[in-house]
Design an enzyme around this catalytic site. Structure first.
Site, mmCIF file in Angstrom:
data_model
loop_
_atom_site.group_PDB
_atom_site.id
_atom_site.type_symbol
_atom_site.label_atom_id
_atom_site.label_comp_id
_atom_site.label_asym_id
_atom_site.label_seq_id
_atom_site.Cartn_x
_atom_site.Cartn_y
_atom_site.Cartn_z
ATOM 1 C CB THR A 46 36.126 34.861 28.712
ATOM 2 O OG1 THR A 46 35.546 36.062 29.221
ATOM 3 C CG2 THR A 46 35.018 33.872 28.403
ATOM 4 C CB SER A 78 39.148 53.767 53.198
ATOM 5 O OG SER A 78 37.790 53.443 52.939
ATOM 6 N N GLY A 133 33.213 43.322 47.891
ATOM 7 C CA GLY A 133 33.086 41.870 47.882
ATOM 8 C C GLY A 133 31.796 41.390 47.249
ATOM 9 C CB ALA A 134 28.861 43.072 46.029
ATOM 10 C CG LEU A 136 28.660 44.669 42.177
ATOM 11 C CD1 LEU A 136 27.631 45.522 42.894
ATOM 12 C CD2 LEU A 136 28.143 44.239 40.806
ATOM 13 C CB SER A 138 34.732 47.418 45.826
ATOM 14 O OG SER A 138 35.318 46.301 46.470
ATOM 15 C CD GLU A 171 42.577 42.826 42.640
ATOM 16 O OE1 GLU A 171 42.319 43.979 42.233
ATOM 17 O OE2 GLU A 171 41.705 42.023 42.995
ATOM 18 C CG ASP A 183 37.317 42.951 37.831
ATOM 19 O OD1 ASP A 183 36.543 42.566 36.933
ATOM 20 O OD2 ASP A 183 37.487 42.340 38.906
ATOM 21 C CE1 TYR A 235 38.990 34.330 38.718
ATOM 22 C CE2 TYR A 235 41.321 34.052 39.216
ATOM 23 C CZ TYR A 235 40.323 34.652 38.485
ATOM 24 O OH TYR A 235 40.646 35.565 37.515
#
Ligand code: ADP
Ligand code: MG
Length: 398
Positions: A46, A78, A133-134, A136, A138, A171, A183, A235
């Protein structure tokens, strides 16, 4: 990478990150910041339709130790990747000029500079417990933690939504991923014990109290371990279908179609020669915006249990209309519901990634076991199932 090596849920402690920084760069960092991953409770696909979303912050987070530099050098490290320190010249940063994980923090520096902020070089060391990549987020955790650190260190005075927009720009333009604003807004603006009701058109927001534990409930995250690749065109195809739908209906975005007018809108699309693909996407987006409104009404009425079936309905829409689910997500959702959960749905972009499950606290063990067993019986990689208490958004730790 991205916490996949670390036990999910272990805190990336600020002291450990500051020590890592000192070992790498030979001095203490000027400060340490954190930004969380997120799950979206409801409202999927959305956010690029000017619609509503409802994410909450996870306890998993990216922690970054950062110092300013007077020169133009950006050093990035990292702990979660094998690559060593990445060194870049900030004056040479161009969209897509940096490959791999460093593009996310470098993109933030570039977005800040492009917007005219007086940011020079920096040394960055980070550790994240957000699975990569889950689904969630990151990537947004990474962007927002760096954006907040630079905002504080350089005294830029940017607001949370402004930082989120710059992170999204990083991004979109620098990394090259056409994500919406959810996000980054979640990482920047979520607060403990709340879900963030966000209007992605004007970024107005409301912190909606959401505390499953207080009502004897648990929100579980099921990481299917199937790694999505949003760059694969699916996407972009859904996005294009939504835009075609909005154009054909003569609205700025699908958000402008009230739920009550959905049947008429679908008829009009058919009459205008729009294919099945566009009609299904429109039906998903308009009905999911409505599910956000229904969820808010239920939360405001303190009727958390009734949110469960709304989640499951949302999953059916993502599976059947938008077709962005996958066998592992469907199995997680179906098994959760048949083993006693109140409701479940995939969360994030889909094609893998994670599902959220709302369950009575005493049922969580049985639900977790049922999902794990169902995955084993299907020959799928064992999922990771963990509880998700609505946690705090980005902040300075020291
Ligand atoms: P998601 O945001 O759903 O986790 P993305 O594909 O958007 O998935 O972002 C994952 C990417 O973010 C990784 O491929 C990597 O480049 C970067 N990333 C995530 N976590 C880390 C980390 N701890 N260290 C370095 N890079 C990371
Ligand atoms: Mg991401």
């Amino acid at each position: 990478m991205g916490g996949s090596g670390a036990a999910v849920g272990t805190a990336a402690g600020e002291v450990r990150v500051a020590e890592g920084f000192r070992r790498l760069y030979g001095a203490a960092p000027e400060g340490v910041w954190a930004a969380p991953g997120r799950v979206n409770l409801i409202g999927e696909y959305t956010d690029f339709n000017d619609g509503f979303v409802m994410p909450l912050a996870l306890p998993h987070r990216a922690v970054a130790a950062v110092s300013r530099r007077r020169d133009r050098i950006l050093r990035l490290h990292s702990a979660d990747v094998t690559q060593g320190v990445v060194q870049l010249d900030i004056a040479a940063l161009e969209p897509r000029s940096v490959t791999g994980w460093a593009a996310y923090p470098a993109g933030v520096v570039q977005a800040l500079r492009e917007a005219g902020h007086p940011v020079t070089g920096a040394d960055v060391h980070l550790v994240s417990t957000v699975p990569s990549g889950a689904g969630l987020s990151s990537s947004a955790a990474l962007e927002v933690v760096v954006a907040l650190a630079l905002n504080d260190l350089y005294g830029l005075g940017l607001t949370r939504p402004e930082l989120a927009l710059l992170a999204q720009r990083a991004e979109n333009a620098f990394v090259g991923v056409p994500c919406g604003i959810m996000d980054q807004m979640a990482a920047a603006c979520c607060t403990e014990g709340h879900a963030l009701h966000l209007d992605t058109r004007d970024l107005s927001q409301r912190q909606v109290p959401f505390d499953p534990a207080a009502q004897g409930l648990r929100l579980l995250v099921v990481d299917t371990r199937v790694r999505h690749a949003l760059g694969d065109g699916a996407y972009a195809a859904r996005r294009a279908a939504c835009e075609a739908g909005a154009r054909a209906l003569g609205v700025r975005a699908l958000r402008d179609i009230p739920y009550a007018r959905l049947p008429a809108a679908l008829e009009r699309l058919a009459g205008a020669g729009q294919g099945e693909e566009v009609r299904r996407c429109v039906r998903h987006v308009v009905s999911d915006d409505h599910r956000v409104e229904r969820t808010i009404a239920l939360l405001d009425a303190d009727d958390l249990r009734a949110v469960g079936p709304v989640l499951t309905e949302g999953h059916a829409s993502l599976r059947d209309d938008l077709r962005v689910s996958c066998p592992e997500l469907d199995l997680a959702v179906t098994t959760a519901v048949t083993s006693g959960a109140l409701g479940a749905r995939m969360t994030g972009g889909g094609f893998g990634g994670s599902a959220v499950v709302l369950a009575e606290e005493p049922d969580t063990e049985a639900v977790t076991e049922a999902i794990t067993e169902a995955f084993a019986a299907s020959g799928f990689t064992p999922p990771r199932v963990f509880p998700a208490a609505p946690s705090t958004g980005a902040r300075r730790l020291s």
